[in-house]
Design a protein around this motif. Structure first.
Motif, PDB file in Angstrom:
ATOM      1  N   ARG A  81       0.827  -1.214   0.000  1.00 40.35           N
ATOM      2  CA  ARG A  81       0.000   0.000   0.000  1.00 40.35           C
ATOM      3  C   ARG A  81       0.856   1.256   0.000  1.00 40.35           C
ATOM      4  O   ARG A  81       0.390   2.330  -0.393  1.00 40.35           O
ATOM      5  N   ASN A  82       2.127   1.128   0.419  1.00 40.53           N
ATOM      6  CA  ASN A  82       3.038   2.278   0.449  1.00 40.53           C
ATOM      7  C   ASN A  82       4.020   2.274  -0.710  1.00 40.53           C
ATOM      8  O   ASN A  82       4.878   3.153  -0.801  1.00 40.53           O
ATOM      9  N   ALA A  83       3.906   1.304  -1.588  1.00 37.47           N
ATOM     10  CA  ALA A  83       4.817   1.178  -2.724  1.00 37.47           C
ATOM     11  C   ALA A  83       4.382   2.096  -3.864  1.00 37.47           C
ATOM     12  O   ALA A  83       3.214   2.497  -3.948  1.00 37.47           O
ATOM     13  N   PRO A  84       5.310   2.429  -4.751  1.00 34.17           N
ATOM     14  CA  PRO A  84       4.939   3.209  -5.931  1.00 34.17           C
ATOM     15  C   PRO A  84       3.885   2.469  -6.764  1.00 34.17           C
ATOM     16  O   PRO A  84       3.812   1.240  -6.755  1.00 34.17           O
ATOM     17  N   LYS A  85       3.086   3.222  -7.481  1.00 42.59           N
ATOM     18  CA  LYS A  85       1.968   2.688  -8.255  1.00 42.59           C
ATOM     19  C   LYS A  85       2.399   1.568  -9.210  1.00 42.59           C
ATOM     20  O   LYS A  85       1.708   0.566  -9.343  1.00 42.59           O
ATOM     21  N   GLU A  86       3.544   1.735  -9.878  1.00 46.06           N
ATOM     22  CA  GLU A  86       3.980   0.714 -10.837  1.00 46.06           C
ATOM     23  C   GLU A  86       4.295  -0.619 -10.144  1.00 46.06           C
ATOM     24  O   GLU A  86       4.042  -1.687 -10.703  1.00 46.06           O
ATOM     25  N   ILE A  87       4.796  -0.585  -8.913  1.00 44.41           N
ATOM     26  CA  ILE A  87       5.048  -1.817  -8.162  1.00 44.41           C
ATOM     27  C   ILE A  87       3.714  -2.437  -7.745  1.00 44.41           C
ATOM     28  O   ILE A  87       3.535  -3.656  -7.831  1.00 44.41           O
ATOM     29  N   GLN A  88       2.765  -1.604  -7.335  1.00 46.03           N
ATOM     30  CA  GLN A  88       1.441  -2.102  -6.980  1.00 46.03           C
ATOM     31  C   GLN A  88       0.781  -2.787  -8.176  1.00 46.03           C
ATOM     32  O   GLN A  88       0.205  -3.871  -8.044  1.00 46.03           O
ATOM     33  N   GLU A  89       0.861  -2.150  -9.338  1.00 47.85           N
ATOM     34  CA  GLU A  89       0.251  -2.715 -10.545  1.00 47.85           C
ATOM     35  C   GLU A  89       0.886  -4.057 -10.904  1.00 47.85           C
ATOM     36  O   GLU A  89       0.190  -5.010 -11.256  1.00 47.85           O
ATOM     37  N   HIS A  90       2.210  -4.122 -10.798  1.00 50.20           N
ATOM     38  CA  HIS A  90       2.921  -5.372 -11.093  1.00 50.20           C
ATOM     39  C   HIS A  90       2.518  -6.461 -10.088  1.00 50.20           C
ATOM     40  O   HIS A  90       2.254  -7.603 -10.481  1.00 50.20           O
ATOM     41  N   ALA A  91       2.463  -6.123  -8.811  1.00 48.54           N
ATOM     42  CA  ALA A  91       2.079  -7.095  -7.773  1.00 48.54           C
ATOM     43  C   ALA A  91       0.650  -7.582  -7.989  1.00 48.54           C
ATOM     44  O   ALA A  91       0.351  -8.766  -7.819  1.00 48.54           O
ATOM     45  N   TYR A  92      -0.233  -6.685  -8.409  1.00 47.71           N
ATOM     46  CA  TYR A  92      -1.626  -7.074  -8.679  1.00 47.71           C
ATOM     47  C   TYR A  92      -1.705  -8.011  -9.884  1.00 47.71           C
ATOM     48  O   TYR A  92      -2.380  -9.041  -9.835  1.00 47.71           O
ATOM     49  N   MET A  96       0.472 -10.021 -10.938  1.00 47.11           N
ATOM     50  CA  MET A  96       1.057 -11.313 -10.572  1.00 47.11           C
ATOM     51  C   MET A  96       0.186 -12.061  -9.558  1.00 47.11           C
ATOM     52  O   MET A  96       0.484 -13.201  -9.209  1.00 47.11           O
ATOM     53  N   GLY A  97      -0.872 -11.408  -9.076  1.00 45.50           N
ATOM     54  CA  GLY A  97      -1.761 -12.054  -8.114  1.00 45.50           C
ATOM     55  C   GLY A  97      -1.233 -12.041  -6.687  1.00 45.50           C
ATOM     56  O   GLY A  97      -1.695 -12.806  -5.842  1.00 45.50           O
ATOM     57  N   ILE A 144      -1.188  -9.235  -4.620  1.00 44.89           N
ATOM     58  CA  ILE A 144      -2.087  -8.436  -3.788  1.00 44.89           C
ATOM     59  C   ILE A 144      -3.495  -8.514  -4.396  1.00 44.89           C
ATOM     60  O   ILE A 144      -3.650  -8.730  -5.591  1.00 44.89           O
ATOM     61  N   PRO A 145      -4.538  -8.352  -3.554  1.00 47.45           N
ATOM     62  CA  PRO A 145      -5.910  -8.564  -4.031  1.00 47.45           C
ATOM     63  C   PRO A 145      -6.452  -7.468  -4.938  1.00 47.45           C
ATOM     64  O   PRO A 145      -7.318  -7.717  -5.764  1.00 47.45           O
ATOM     65  N   TYR A 146      -5.969  -6.254  -4.784  1.00 50.23           N
ATOM     66  CA  TYR A 146      -6.383  -5.147  -5.630  1.00 50.23           C
ATOM     67  C   TYR A 146      -5.380  -4.011  -5.492  1.00 50.23           C
ATOM     68  O   TYR A 146      -4.529  -4.041  -4.604  1.00 50.23           O
ATOM     69  N   ILE A 147      -5.471  -3.029  -6.370  1.00 50.78           N
ATOM     70  CA  ILE A 147      -4.580  -1.866  -6.301  1.00 50.78           C
ATOM     71  C   ILE A 147      -5.225  -0.871  -5.346  1.00 50.78           C
ATOM     72  O   ILE A 147      -6.340  -0.408  -5.596  1.00 50.78           O
ATOM     73  N   PRO A 148      -4.549  -0.566  -4.237  1.00 52.13           N
ATOM     74  CA  PRO A 148      -5.127   0.355  -3.253  1.00 52.13           C
ATOM     75  C   PRO A 148      -5.264   1.753  -3.826  1.00 52.13           C
ATOM     76  O   PRO A 148      -4.506   2.145  -4.715  1.00 52.13           O
ATOM     77  N   GLU A 149      -6.213   2.486  -3.300  1.00 53.58           N
ATOM     78  CA  GLU A 149      -6.448   3.870  -3.762  1.00 53.58           C
ATOM     79  C   GLU A 149      -5.342   4.792  -3.302  1.00 53.58           C
ATOM     80  O   GLU A 149      -4.814   4.701  -2.260  1.00 53.58           O
TER      81      GLU A 149
END
Length: 166
Positions: free
Chosen positions: A145-156, A158-159, A161-166
């Motif tokens: 949740r504290n990572a940059p957006k591009e890392i969040q998108e990549h993690a999402y 890849m399954g 994390i359950p969703y990209i946090p706001e």
């Protein structure tokens, strides 16, 4: 994971017996969200080949299923709602603590249910479960949740994390 309520024909009677016990318990002690997730787990256990539910008492399996889902969702933490003690849970199903906890462990091991597995997390608890959001970046554990957006998108994607946090 596709968590449907479909079960093999041969397991329908056992599923219905266990599901009725789960529904009654959840309506008194928990809520619809717990009930739904527990019924999905019961159905998933029915679909296993061979199904472990073929042997054993329905109330023991129902207890193990609710305990397994409860364990993964902090049900026994008094700061959570709903909450219940393990002793109250075992008594509600009419099983001993040893029997209930060992059945739960068997289910958690078989289905890989733990704090990190979002397949068995209550949807309403996902945002509050810090374990769901822990990811490894260059060998360091961070909260996604504290990572940059591009890392969040990549993690999402890849399954992880359950969703990209706001």
């Amino acid at each position: 994971m596709n968590k449907t309520i479909s079960v093999p024909k041969k397991m329908e009677e056992k599923y219905n017996e266990i599901a009725t016990i789960i529904e009654e318990f959840c309506s008194v002690h928990l809520n619809k969200e717990y009930e739904q997730l527990c019924l999905q787990l019961c159905a998933a256990l029915c679909r296993k080949r061979p199904s472990p539910l073929e042997k054993g008492r329905a109330n023991t399996w129902a207890c193990g299923i609710v305990h397994a889902i409860g364990t993964a969702n902090f049900l026994f933490d008094s700061s959570q709602h709903p909450t219940i003690t393990p002793k109250e849970l075992y008594e509600g199903f009419g099983v001993s603590g040893g029997t209930g906890s060992s059945k739960s462990k068997q289910i958690r091991d078989l289905m890989k249910i733990d704090y990190f597995n979002t397949d068995w997390a209550l949807p309403s608890k996902l945002a509050d479960n810090p374990m769901v959001w822990m990811i490894s970046v260059n060998g360091f554990a961070i909260d996604a949740r504290n990572a940059p957006k591009e890392i969040q998108e990549h993690a999402y994607k890849m399954g992880i994390i359950p969703y990209i946090p706001e």
